[in-house]
Design a protein around this motif. Structure first.
Motif, mmCIF file in Angstrom:
data_model
loop_
_atom_site.group_PDB
_atom_site.id
_atom_site.type_symbol
_atom_site.label_atom_id
_atom_site.label_comp_id
_atom_site.label_asym_id
_atom_site.label_seq_id
_atom_site.Cartn_x
_atom_site.Cartn_y
_atom_site.Cartn_z
ATOM 1 N N GLN A 197 -60.300 6.858 141.365
ATOM 2 C CA GLN A 197 -59.389 7.918 141.824
ATOM 3 C C GLN A 197 -59.102 7.773 143.325
ATOM 4 O OE1 GLN A 197 -61.111 11.681 140.768
ATOM 5 N NE2 GLN A 197 -60.326 11.622 138.655
ATOM 6 N N ALA A 198 -60.102 7.439 144.090
ATOM 7 C CA ALA A 198 -59.902 7.266 145.530
ATOM 8 C C ALA A 198 -58.966 6.097 145.805
ATOM 9 C CB ALA A 198 -61.241 7.046 146.222
ATOM 10 N N ALA A 199 -59.090 5.028 145.019
ATOM 11 C CA ALA A 199 -58.212 3.873 145.192
ATOM 12 C C ALA A 199 -56.766 4.256 144.857
ATOM 13 C CB ALA A 199 -58.679 2.716 144.331
ATOM 14 N N GLN A 200 -56.585 5.040 143.796
ATOM 15 C CA GLN A 200 -55.232 5.470 143.428
ATOM 16 C C GLN A 200 -54.636 6.382 144.517
ATOM 17 O OE1 GLN A 200 -55.752 7.319 139.605
ATOM 18 N NE2 GLN A 200 -55.683 5.370 138.477
ATOM 19 N N GLN A 201 -55.470 7.290 145.033
ATOM 20 C CA GLN A 201 -54.990 8.167 146.103
ATOM 21 C C GLN A 201 -54.650 7.367 147.362
ATOM 22 O OE1 GLN A 201 -57.921 11.261 146.645
ATOM 23 N NE2 GLN A 201 -57.091 12.511 144.957
ATOM 24 N N SER A 202 -55.440 6.339 147.629
ATOM 25 C CA SER A 202 -55.174 5.490 148.786
ATOM 26 C C SER A 202 -53.833 4.801 148.640
ATOM 27 C CB SER A 202 -56.264 4.434 148.956
ATOM 28 O OG SER A 202 -57.508 5.045 149.174
ATOM 29 N N GLU A 203 -53.541 4.333 147.438
ATOM 30 C CA GLU A 203 -52.245 3.686 147.189
ATOM 31 C C GLU A 203 -51.108 4.694 147.367
ATOM 32 O OE1 GLU A 203 -52.360 1.868 143.363
ATOM 33 O OE2 GLU A 203 -53.905 0.428 143.948
ATOM 34 N N GLN A 204 -51.304 5.916 146.879
ATOM 35 C CA GLN A 204 -50.280 6.945 147.016
ATOM 36 C C GLN A 204 -50.059 7.288 148.494
ATOM 37 O OE1 GLN A 204 -51.640 10.179 144.586
ATOM 38 N NE2 GLN A 204 -50.901 9.270 142.676
ATOM 39 N N TYR A 205 -51.175 7.429 149.244
ATOM 40 C CA TYR A 205 -51.048 7.721 150.671
ATOM 41 C C TYR A 205 -50.365 6.576 151.418
ATOM 42 C CZ TYR A 205 -54.083 11.811 150.166
ATOM 43 O OH TYR A 205 -54.608 13.014 149.808
ATOM 44 N N ALA A 206 -50.667 5.353 151.004
ATOM 45 C CA ALA A 206 -50.038 4.201 151.650
ATOM 46 C C ALA A 206 -48.538 4.196 151.382
ATOM 47 C CB ALA A 206 -50.677 2.913 151.153
ATOM 48 N N LEU A 207 -48.130 4.502 150.143
ATOM 49 C CA LEU A 207 -46.702 4.577 149.816
ATOM 50 C C LEU A 207 -46.024 5.712 150.589
ATOM 51 C CD1 LEU A 207 -46.691 3.955 145.945
ATOM 52 C CD2 LEU A 207 -45.763 2.478 147.722
ATOM 53 N N LEU A 208 -46.711 6.849 150.661
ATOM 54 C CA LEU A 208 -46.164 7.995 151.384
ATOM 55 C C LEU A 208 -46.015 7.668 152.874
ATOM 56 C CD1 LEU A 208 -45.309 10.952 151.005
ATOM 57 C CD2 LEU A 208 -47.639 11.602 151.573
ATOM 58 N N LEU A 209 -47.023 7.014 153.447
ATOM 59 C CA LEU A 209 -46.952 6.633 154.845
ATOM 60 C C LEU A 209 -45.831 5.629 155.092
ATOM 61 C CD1 LEU A 209 -48.198 6.831 157.666
ATOM 62 C CD2 LEU A 209 -49.730 4.959 157.019
ATOM 63 N N ALA A 210 -45.657 4.677 154.157
ATOM 64 C CA ALA A 210 -44.577 3.696 154.298
ATOM 65 C C ALA A 210 -43.211 4.380 154.229
ATOM 66 C CB ALA A 210 -44.690 2.632 153.230
ATOM 67 N N ALA A 211 -43.058 5.374 153.365
ATOM 68 C CA ALA A 211 -41.792 6.099 153.246
ATOM 69 C C ALA A 211 -41.493 6.886 154.526
ATOM 70 C CB ALA A 211 -41.829 7.029 152.041
ATOM 71 N N VAL A 212 -42.513 7.520 155.100
ATOM 72 C CA VAL A 212 -42.326 8.289 156.332
ATOM 73 C C VAL A 212 -41.945 7.356 157.475
ATOM 74 C CG1 VAL A 212 -43.538 9.667 158.079
ATOM 75 C CG2 VAL A 212 -43.786 10.207 155.659
ATOM 76 N N GLN A 213 -42.611 6.212 157.575
ATOM 77 C CA GLN A 213 -42.286 5.262 158.635
ATOM 78 C C GLN A 213 -40.874 4.696 158.472
ATOM 79 O OE1 GLN A 213 -45.488 2.436 158.482
ATOM 80 N NE2 GLN A 213 -46.811 3.643 159.843
ATOM 81 N N ALA A 214 -40.451 4.452 157.242
ATOM 82 C CA ALA A 214 -39.094 3.956 157.011
ATOM 83 C C ALA A 214 -38.062 5.008 157.413
ATOM 84 C CB ALA A 214 -38.926 3.569 155.545
#
Length: 106
Positions: free
Chosen positions: A13-30
């Motif tokens: 679950q932590a790995a999945q959340q990490s992936e979601q946070y990484a995608l969210l962070l990438a979207a915010v930076q874009a």
């Protein structure tokens, strides 16, 4: 469920959340990159004077023009009066000179 299985599930679950946070962070930076100001200079649009300003300027200009015409008319009238008085004085002087000449001759 044993502690090991529970820990493995939490890790997944932590790995999945990490992936979601990484995608969210990438979207915010874009999104921030798209909103960043560009480096070249843009021409500044000229400010448009309001239409009320045009009418005020026209009114002031018209008033100044009419005032100048009125002052000119007064100057012409004063000049005409001065010229008339001057001509009347010269006529009177001329008549006096003619009378004196006639008296000397006659």
């Amino acid at each position: 469920m044993s502690d090991v299985e529970k820990a493995a599930q939490d890790a997944v679950q932590a790995a999945q959340q990490s992936e979601q946070y990484a995608l969210l962070l990438a979207a915010v930076q874009a999104a921030q990159a798209q909103q960043a100001p560009c480096q070249h200079a843009h021409p500044v649009p000229a400010a448009r004077p309001s239409s009320a300003g045009k009418w005020v300027a026209a009114g002031v200009g018209g008033s100044v023009f009419l005032l100048a015409v009125a002052v000119s008319a007064v100057a012409v009238a004063v000049s005409a009066v001065a010229l008339t008085v001057c001509l009347l004085v010269l006529r009177s002087v001329w008549q006096d000179i003619r009378r004196e000449r006639e008296e000397r001759r006659g």
